[in-house]
Every structure is written in structure tokens, then in C-alpha cells.
Design an enzyme around this catalytic site. Structure first.
Site, PDB file in Angstrom:
ATOM      1  N   ARG A 207      68.442  59.668 102.326  1.00  0.00           N
ATOM      2  CA  ARG A 207      69.599  59.070 101.945  1.00  0.00           C
ATOM      3  C   ARG A 207      69.318  57.908 100.675  1.00  0.00           C
ATOM      4  NH1 ARG A 207      66.960  55.310 101.175  1.00  0.00           N
ATOM      5  NH2 ARG A 207      65.705  54.069 102.566  1.00  0.00           N
TER       6      ARG A 207
ATOM      7  N   GLU B 196      69.384  45.804 100.825  1.00  0.00           N
ATOM      8  CA  GLU B 196      68.227  46.263 100.880  1.00  0.00           C
ATOM      9  C   GLU B 196      67.090  45.263 101.623  1.00  0.00           C
ATOM     10  OE1 GLU B 196      67.148  49.471 100.625  1.00  0.00           O
ATOM     11  OE2 GLU B 196      68.088  49.246  98.638  1.00  0.00           O
TER      12      GLU B 196
ATOM     13  N   ASP C 167      68.362  45.281 106.730  1.00  0.00           N
ATOM     14  CA  ASP C 167      68.765  45.834 108.129  1.00  0.00           C
ATOM     15  C   ASP C 167      67.792  45.327 109.345  1.00  0.00           C
ATOM     16  OD1 ASP C 167      66.678  47.192 107.163  1.00  0.00           O
ATOM     17  OD2 ASP C 167      66.991  49.263 108.014  1.00  0.00           O
TER      18      ASP C 167
ATOM     19  N   GLY D  33      61.510  56.484  98.218  1.00  0.00           N
ATOM     20  CA  GLY D  33      62.705  55.647  98.644  1.00  0.00           C
ATOM     21  C   GLY D  33      63.799  56.204  98.984  1.00  0.00           C
TER      22      GLY D  33
ATOM     23  N   SER E  64      62.511  60.049 103.137  1.00  0.00           N
ATOM     24  CA  SER E  64      61.938  61.518 103.417  1.00  0.00           C
ATOM     25  C   SER E  64      61.214  61.428 105.023  1.00  0.00           C
ATOM     26  CB  SER E  64      60.812  62.034 102.286  1.00  0.00           C
ATOM     27  OG  SER E  64      59.748  61.181 102.087  1.00  0.00           O
TER      28      SER E  64
ATOM     29  N   ASP F 295      67.892  54.041 107.873  1.00  0.00           N
ATOM     30  CA  ASP F 295      67.444  55.198 107.630  1.00  0.00           C
ATOM     31  C   ASP F 295      67.944  56.192 108.646  1.00  0.00           C
ATOM     32  OD1 ASP F 295      66.374  53.888 105.425  1.00  0.00           O
ATOM     33  OD2 ASP F 295      64.555  54.260 105.885  1.00  0.00           O
TER      34      ASP F 295
ATOM     35  N   ASN G  97      53.836  54.400  99.977  1.00  0.00           N
ATOM     36  CA  ASN G  97      54.169  55.059 101.616  1.00  0.00           C
ATOM     37  C   ASN G  97      54.076  53.672 102.307  1.00  0.00           C
ATOM     38  OD1 ASN G  97      53.395  55.472 104.100  1.00  0.00           O
ATOM     39  ND2 ASN G  97      52.190  57.556 103.350  1.00  0.00           N
ATOM     40  N   LYS G  98      55.119  53.223 102.889  1.00  0.00           N
ATOM     41  CA  LYS G  98      55.406  52.093 103.625  1.00  0.00           C
ATOM     42  C   LYS G  98      54.345  51.940 104.550  1.00  0.00           C
ATOM     43  CE  LYS G  98      59.728  53.025 104.857  1.00  0.00           C
ATOM     44  NZ  LYS G  98      61.121  52.572 105.434  1.00  0.00           N
TER      45      LYS G  98
END
Length: 443
Positions: A26, A32, A35, A126, A129, A173, A216-217
Site C-alpha cells: 500500500r 502518517e 492509526d 515503507g 511489504s 496496512d 526495518n520497523k
């Protein structure tokens, strides 16, 4: 892509796949980091997706492989799945989806499966994935075990189960991955989860450009620190207004309890919180809690080290960004008759990026440079999209300027740098709203 995946599956396992599952990435157009604070966001699914080929067996083992050689094979018992938060490998994201469905079904025994995963979403860009992989795994686990759930339930389960790997996201997401429809963006609202169409105005397209910095979060604490700062700001604002602050976790809940507008919430932030960072001691004193309670009740496992909290800046961003999402939707609704709709949307995107950069501090120098280049190259609006600290920018570009825009961004950002030039083919592309996650059978 499908033929390549089928061949990879047959080469790996010596049999043809039974079915395929697909979940799209998405792009978030605006909204941003809000959510998980309870506020609506405005994403659309993109054509890039995660695709998995699957067969079913009674081995009680899950065999996972990836068409990308750098991602290692993995085998685990379906009865004993452990997810290592400290080592966020690709297959652990997959197992989040499997485990989420298993727990929803009451920890029933799962069928064994063999699976090969392919994808066209750049990793750590971002564009979601990792969440698309979780959604794909949840969807195929349902199919493998002959169960059925509606898309809203699948989205909610997928959002919840990604937390197994330590990411405290808010559900955008996963929601857009399941609820997307071709040709329209969506306003995604929470509690309860619902999605409504947002028809984008004619005369402009959205272009995605990757700054080529990966983030990588789950491998860093940046993301969860912001979640914690918003949680603490929620408590501070609630306590200052005499609310039962102990039970409130999200900034949206304070607004609801006070029956206030977003503009009034911004004024409250300025009145109650100070711009200087808060120390642990100051937070504890203001809330009347001990350091141990702070660590146990408010901090997450990978934010135990944080010594200072920027509460004023984070809350200002959240309430301001929530207001921009509603304005963006309003302009889109009026677009057929409203003058300058494209320009107005572009201005909101620019304001959003400035807030992400200055108040939420989730940008990076490369993203800021890319956004500036996109604006110089003819975009009416440009902003980081996704968690930030790397990844992609999304730009709104008038239809008649797309070719010159792509040429300019290519020359100014990609061609000048050998590493970026190598990645450019998959880093700069026009996108349009795509459809949601789906199962389809082998012909």
C-alpha cells in the site's frame, strides 16, 4: 510473476502448487503515524504485492521458501511456532499470520503446508511489504485449513498478530491490504474498523519514489518509541483535564472523552505540554507513578532504555495530521466541482511531510532531499509515506507533467549516485489504486 513462482515451487518441492494467495502493498497518501492513535488514515493498495504458492499435507510441518536467494528456507512444526522478536527474519512475519489465525480458531491443530513466497514490493521501503506478508500468510492459512472469515475480521486478526514480532502498529496496512478495491483509495477508520471510498480527482497521478535507505520497523525501536510517546501524552492530557487517565491509551480517546474538536485538542496540547523533552522523573511525577510502573505499564520491551520523551511534538503532529486527513477526504469529495482540488491536496501533502520531519522526526536526510527534488520536478505535493526513517516518498503529479517529472527525478536523485542508479528500475514508478488480497486456484 505467477509462472516464475510456479516453476520455483515445482523445482523446490517436486510437485505443482494447489493454490496461490496474494496480498498487495500500500501507499499511504496522508495520515502518517496516527492509526495507532485511533485516527483515520487514507491509503490505497498498489499493484506490487506478496504472492505465495501453496500445497497442503498432513505432516504438521510448515515448509517455507522464498524466490529471493538472500531469504533463507525455514521449517517449523505447526504445533510449536516460536517467533523471535529479537531476530525479525522474513519467515517470522509469515508465522505471525499463521499464528494469528491459529489463535483465532482456538489453537486448533493446523494442516501441514509447503509454501514458496515471491514479491514485487521492495523490502523496508515503507510500502508495507512486511504487513502484506503477514496478511498473505493469514489468508492462505485460512484456506489451507478450510475455514472462512470476512475481510474485516482477517484485517483485524492480521493487525493484532503482527505484534508477535514486536511492532505496535495501528492496523492501517493490514486493513487496506484486505479492504482495497481497484480504482479507489480508502478512508480507513477504526473502532469499529470500516473503509469508505475516496475518489481521487482527475488530472493528477501518484508517483512513488524510493530514497533507497532501508528501515526495518521491528529491528529498531524508533517506531515503538513514537507509540510510547503518544501513549504517555495521552495520559498527561487526560490527567490535566480530570479524566480517568489510567484507562486511556490513545490520543483519539482523549478527544472523544472531552467532546472536543481537533483544533481544540491542538490548543490543549499547547496549554498542557511543554516543547522541551520530558525526563522519566518528570513523567512519573506528573502522573504520580513509580519508575517501575512507567517501565511495566507504559514502555514496551524495546523502549525500556528511553530516557526522554517529546510529548508536545508528537501530540501536535497526531492531532494536526488527523485534521489533514479529513480535509484531504473533503477536497476529494468536492473535487468534480471544486476549483484547485489538485493543488489543495498537494498543499496538504506538503504540510504532512513538514510535520513528519519536524514534529514526529520520522524522516531522514535522503527522504527530505528526495521530497524537495520531487517538488522541484513538478509535483504539486510530496511527502514521506510509511513509517519513515527511510523508504519511499509519494508525490502527486499533474498528468501532463508525468514524463518530465520522471526524467527530472531520475537525473537529480538516481543517476548521480551509482548505488541508487542500480536500484532505480524498481524505485520510481507511477501507481494507481489496486485491489485487495485474494486466493486463486492453480489452473
Amino acid at each position: 510473476m505467477l509462472q516464475n513462482l510456479k516453476e520455483a515451487f515445482e523445482k523446490k518441492y517436486g510437485e505443482a502448487p494447489l493454490f496461490y494467495a496474494q496480498a498487495p502493498g500500500r501507499v499511504n497518501l496522508i495520515g502518517e503515524h496516527i492509526d495507532y492513535c485511533g485516527y483515520a488514515v487514507l491509503p490505497m493498495a498498489i499493484e506490487q504485492s506478496i504472492l505465495a504458492a501453496v500445497t497442503v499435507n498432513d505432516s504438521k510441518k510448515i515448509n517455507l521458501a522464498n524466490t529471493e536467494p538472500k531469504y533463507k528456507d525455514f521449517t517449523v512444526s505447526s504445533e510449536d511456532m516460536e517467533i523471535d522478536k529479537d531476530n525479525p527474519q522474513w519467515y517470522y512475519y509469515f508465522l505471525c499470520g499463521v499464528k494469528g489465525i491459529q489463535e483465532h480458531l482456538g489453537k486448533v491443530p493446523l494442516s501441514g503446508m509447503k509454501c514458496v513466497v515471491d514479491g514485487t514490493i521492495p523490502a523496508s521501503s515503507g510500502l508495507s511489504s512486511s504487513s502484506a506478508l503477514v496478511c498473505c500468510a493469514a489468508l492462505l492459512t485460512m484456506e489451507v485449513n478450510h475455514k472462512s472469515l470476512n475481510k474485516v475480521a482477517l484485517a483485524e486478526i492480521s493487525a493484532k498478530c503482527e505484534r508477535y514480532i514486536g511492532t505496535e502498529g495501528g492496523g492501517m496496512d493490514q486493513s487496506i491490504s484486505f479492504l482495497a478495491e481497484e480504482g479507489t483509495a480508502k478512508l480507513i477508520e477504526f473502532q469499529p474498523l470500516r473503509a469508505s471510498d475516496v475518489r481521487l480527482p482527475e488530472g493528477a497521478v501518484f508517483v512513488i519514489s524510493n530514497c533507497c535507505v532501508e528501515m526495518n520497523k521491528a529491528a529498531t525501536s524508533h517506531f515503538n518509541i513514537r507509540v510510547v510517546e503518544c501513549r504517555i501524552a495521552t495520559k498527561m492530557l487526560a490527567k490535566a483535564r480530570g479524566l480517568e487517565w489510567g484507562r486511556l491509551l490513545k490520543l483519539s480517546q482523549v478527544q472523544t472523552e472531552l467532546e472536543a474538536s481537533l483544533e481544540e485538542m491542538l490548543r490543549l496540547v499547547a496549554e498542557v505540554l511543554h516543547p522541551e523533552p520530558y525526563s522519566r522523573e518528570e513523567v512519573c511525577k506528573a502522573l504520580g507513578i513509580t519508575t517501575e510502573q512507567l517501565c511495566t505499564d507504559l514502555l514496551s520491551p524495546n523502549t525500556q532504555h528511553v530516557a526522554q520523551f517529546k510529548l508536545y511534538q508528537r501530540a501536535r503532529h497526531v492531532y494536526g495530521e488527523a485534521a489533514r486527513v479529513l480535509r484531504f477526504k473533503s477536497v476529494c469529495d468536492e473535487a468534480p466541482t471544486a476549483p484547485n482540488a489538485v493543488q489543495r491536496l498537494g498543499d496538504l501533502m506538503k504540510q504532512s511531510h513538514a510535520s513528519c520531519r519536524d514534529l514526529y522526526e520520522c524522516s531522514c536526510p535522503e527522504l527530505d532531499q528526495l521530497v524537495e527534488i520531487c517538488l522541484q520536478s513538478g509535483a504539486v505535493g510530496s511527502r514521506l509515506t510509511g513509517a519513515g526513517w527511510g523508504g519511499c516518498a509519494v508525490s502527486m503529479v499533474p498528468t501532463d507533467k508525468v514524463e518530465s517529472f520522471l526524467k527530472s527525478v531520475r537525473e537529480l536523485y538516481y543517476t548521480a549516485d551509482p548505488r541508487r542508479a542500480e536500484l532505480e528500475k524498481h524505485s520510481l514508478f507511477v501507481t494507481k489504486p489496486g485491489g485487495g488480497a485474494a486466493i486463486f486456484l492453480e489452473d
